[in-house]
Design a protein around this motif. Structure first.
Motif, mmCIF file in Angstrom:
data_model
loop_
_atom_site.group_PDB
_atom_site.id
_atom_site.type_symbol
_atom_site.label_atom_id
_atom_site.label_comp_id
_atom_site.label_asym_id
_atom_site.label_seq_id
_atom_site.Cartn_x
_atom_site.Cartn_y
_atom_site.Cartn_z
ATOM 1 N N PRO A 26 0.813 -1.229 0.000
ATOM 2 C CA PRO A 26 0.000 0.000 0.000
ATOM 3 C C PRO A 26 0.841 1.272 0.000
ATOM 4 O O PRO A 26 0.424 2.289 -0.561
ATOM 5 C CB PRO A 26 -0.835 -0.113 1.281
ATOM 6 N N LEU A 27 2.028 1.233 0.611
ATOM 7 C CA LEU A 27 2.902 2.402 0.602
ATOM 8 C C LEU A 27 3.392 2.705 -0.814
ATOM 9 O O LEU A 27 3.494 3.879 -1.210
ATOM 10 C CB LEU A 27 4.090 2.193 1.536
ATOM 11 N N GLN A 28 3.685 1.671 -1.577
ATOM 12 C CA GLN A 28 4.105 1.878 -2.960
ATOM 13 C C GLN A 28 2.968 2.489 -3.785
ATOM 14 O O GLN A 28 3.190 3.405 -4.586
ATOM 15 C CB GLN A 28 4.563 0.554 -3.576
ATOM 16 N N PHE A 29 1.772 1.970 -3.584
ATOM 17 C CA PHE A 29 0.616 2.510 -4.309
ATOM 18 C C PHE A 29 0.381 3.970 -3.930
ATOM 19 O O PHE A 29 0.200 4.827 -4.794
ATOM 20 C CB PHE A 29 -0.622 1.668 -3.987
ATOM 21 N N GLY A 117 10.994 -2.001 -12.544
ATOM 22 C CA GLY A 117 11.139 -0.645 -12.025
ATOM 23 C C GLY A 117 12.548 -0.107 -12.179
ATOM 24 O O GLY A 117 12.753 1.111 -12.332
ATOM 25 N N LEU A 118 13.534 -0.994 -12.166
ATOM 26 C CA LEU A 118 14.921 -0.572 -12.337
ATOM 27 C C LEU A 118 15.169 -0.021 -13.734
ATOM 28 O O LEU A 118 16.071 0.806 -13.932
ATOM 29 C CB LEU A 118 15.866 -1.749 -12.080
ATOM 30 N N PHE A 119 14.372 -0.483 -14.709
ATOM 31 C CA PHE A 119 14.556 -0.069 -16.099
ATOM 32 C C PHE A 119 13.474 0.903 -16.577
ATOM 33 O O PHE A 119 13.499 1.340 -17.724
ATOM 34 C CB PHE A 119 14.545 -1.302 -17.012
ATOM 35 N N ALA A 120 12.530 1.229 -15.694
ATOM 36 C CA ALA A 120 11.405 2.077 -16.092
ATOM 37 C C ALA A 120 11.821 3.537 -16.214
ATOM 38 O O ALA A 120 12.779 3.991 -15.583
ATOM 39 C CB ALA A 120 10.271 1.937 -15.069
ATOM 40 N N ASP A 121 11.089 4.270 -17.034
ATOM 41 C CA ASP A 121 11.357 5.697 -17.236
ATOM 42 C C ASP A 121 10.037 6.356 -17.624
ATOM 43 O O ASP A 121 9.453 6.026 -18.654
ATOM 44 C CB ASP A 121 12.392 5.882 -18.347
ATOM 45 N N ALA A 144 5.472 -0.055 -18.637
ATOM 46 C CA ALA A 144 4.130 -0.616 -18.790
ATOM 47 C C ALA A 144 3.959 -1.873 -17.938
ATOM 48 O O ALA A 144 2.944 -2.047 -17.254
ATOM 49 C CB ALA A 144 3.860 -0.928 -20.264
ATOM 50 N N VAL A 145 4.945 -2.752 -17.982
ATOM 51 C CA VAL A 145 4.872 -3.980 -17.177
ATOM 52 C C VAL A 145 4.866 -3.638 -15.695
ATOM 53 O O VAL A 145 4.114 -4.221 -14.906
ATOM 54 C CB VAL A 145 6.045 -4.918 -17.522
ATOM 55 N N HIS A 146 5.708 -2.680 -15.317
ATOM 56 C CA HIS A 146 5.806 -2.274 -13.907
ATOM 57 C C HIS A 146 4.447 -1.821 -13.371
ATOM 58 O O HIS A 146 4.065 -2.184 -12.252
ATOM 59 C CB HIS A 146 6.819 -1.131 -13.786
ATOM 60 N N VAL A 147 3.719 -1.055 -14.167
ATOM 61 C CA VAL A 147 2.407 -0.549 -13.737
ATOM 62 C C VAL A 147 1.374 -1.665 -13.722
ATOM 63 O O VAL A 147 0.616 -1.827 -12.749
ATOM 64 C CB VAL A 147 1.948 0.592 -14.658
ATOM 65 N N ARG A 148 1.339 -2.468 -14.775
ATOM 66 C CA ARG A 148 0.288 -3.485 -14.898
ATOM 67 C C ARG A 148 0.469 -4.636 -13.927
ATOM 68 O O ARG A 148 -0.519 -5.178 -13.413
ATOM 69 C CB ARG A 148 0.248 -3.992 -16.338
ATOM 70 N N TRP A 151 -1.257 -4.433 -10.492
ATOM 71 C CA TRP A 151 -2.673 -4.799 -10.361
ATOM 72 C C TRP A 151 -2.844 -6.309 -10.297
ATOM 73 O O TRP A 151 -3.785 -6.803 -9.648
ATOM 74 C CB TRP A 151 -3.472 -4.189 -11.499
ATOM 75 N N VAL A 152 -1.964 -7.043 -10.949
ATOM 76 C CA VAL A 152 -1.992 -8.508 -10.826
ATOM 77 C C VAL A 152 -1.625 -8.902 -9.398
ATOM 78 O O VAL A 152 -2.242 -9.792 -8.797
ATOM 79 C CB VAL A 152 -1.033 -9.160 -11.838
ATOM 80 N N ILE A 153 -0.607 -8.229 -8.853
ATOM 81 C CA ILE A 153 -0.212 -8.484 -7.460
ATOM 82 C C ILE A 153 -1.363 -8.165 -6.520
ATOM 83 O O ILE A 153 -1.658 -8.929 -5.592
ATOM 84 C CB ILE A 153 1.028 -7.646 -7.095
ATOM 85 N N ALA A 154 -2.031 -7.036 -6.753
ATOM 86 C CA ALA A 154 -3.155 -6.651 -5.902
ATOM 87 C C ALA A 154 -4.263 -7.696 -5.962
ATOM 88 O O ALA A 154 -4.860 -8.044 -4.936
ATOM 89 C CB ALA A 154 -3.684 -5.281 -6.331
ATOM 90 N N ALA A 155 -4.535 -8.214 -7.173
ATOM 91 C CA ALA A 155 -5.566 -9.243 -7.320
ATOM 92 C C ALA A 155 -5.177 -10.513 -6.569
ATOM 93 O O ALA A 155 -6.018 -11.137 -5.896
ATOM 94 C CB ALA A 155 -5.796 -9.551 -8.795
#
Length: 227
Positions: A26-29, A117-121, A144-148, A151-155
């Motif tokens: 939740p802190l990350q979100f 996340g290490l490669f995201a920009d 894109a993968v980092h964001v999507r 939600w899979v983790i949340a599910a």
């Protein structure tokens, strides 16, 4: 006395990782939604270190922490779920056959999110420490993968909570208390050997190594955000 006794099942390291992840998600979100990206990146580094440690501990740690202990065949997982539906699932010392696969899935998803996340920009202010090593198209894919994946983790997390509630309702078993105290209540007549607990010095060394590795990765970011 009804013959019940307590058995130590979870070492403090498994419990530390479990509850730290519960806090960090939740802190990350929150940090992403409120544009506190310095905090978001820091939480991501912490998550990566914890997941790296947990994977290593799953190989050399306590009996119940080891993948070899709780990963059984998919058929065994389905059979366990059928037993739950019939209110006759056996008591497991550690993760059950279905829960073991959920643990593996969550760890792999968390690892995927942390690494991407290490490669995201985002092209504005936030850039992973390894983003400069790949091209813009790969940065976009990683972002894109980092964001999507979140939600899979949340599910999966919601599914995990529902399973815990179902065990409480259907079987009358409290799966939360053992993850807090480290011990479970063994029913009368059940012969269960206490799992071997891992070496605390080894756990500290692995946790320090995981933290050191992630810190080193964080230093690979260019001095200028736009280099």
């Amino acid at each position: 006395m009804d013959g019940r006794h307590r058995l130590k099942v979870w070492d403090p390291w498994v419990r530390l990782v479990h509850w730290a992840i519960v806090l960090l998600l939740p802190l990350q979100f929150w940090s992403a939604k409120t544009a506190r990206f310095d905090l978001h990146v820091a939480f991501g580094y912490a998550m990566l270190a914890l997941v790296a440690f947990r994977i290593a501990w799953g190989v050399v740690g306590s009996d119940t922490a080891r993948f070899s202990h709780f990963l059984r065949s998919p058929a065994a997982a389905l059979e366990h779920l059928r037993h739950v539906g019939r209110r006759e699932a056996p008591v497991d010392v550690g993760h059950n056959a279905a829960g073991g696969w959920m643990v593996l899935a969550l760890l792999l998803l968390l690892l995927t999110q942390a690494v991407t996340g290490l490669f995201a920009d985002d092209g504005v202010l936030t850039r992973g420490p390894l983003a400069h090593l790949v091209g813009g198209a790969w940065n976009d894919r990683a972002t894109a993968v980092h964001v999507r994946v979140f939600w899979v983790i949340a599910a999966c997390a919601v599914l995990h909570v529902l399973a815990v509630l179902a065990y409480r309702k259907v079987l009358g078993r409290n799966l939360v208390a053992p993850m807090v105290t480290g011990s479970m209540e063994v029913p009368p007549g059940m012969q269960a050997r206490a799992p071997r607990m891992g070496n605390p010095a080894l756990a500290v060394a692995l946790l320090a190594a995981a933290g050191g590795l992630v810190w080193w990765i964080s230093t690979l970011k260019p001095a200028s955000l736009f280099d």
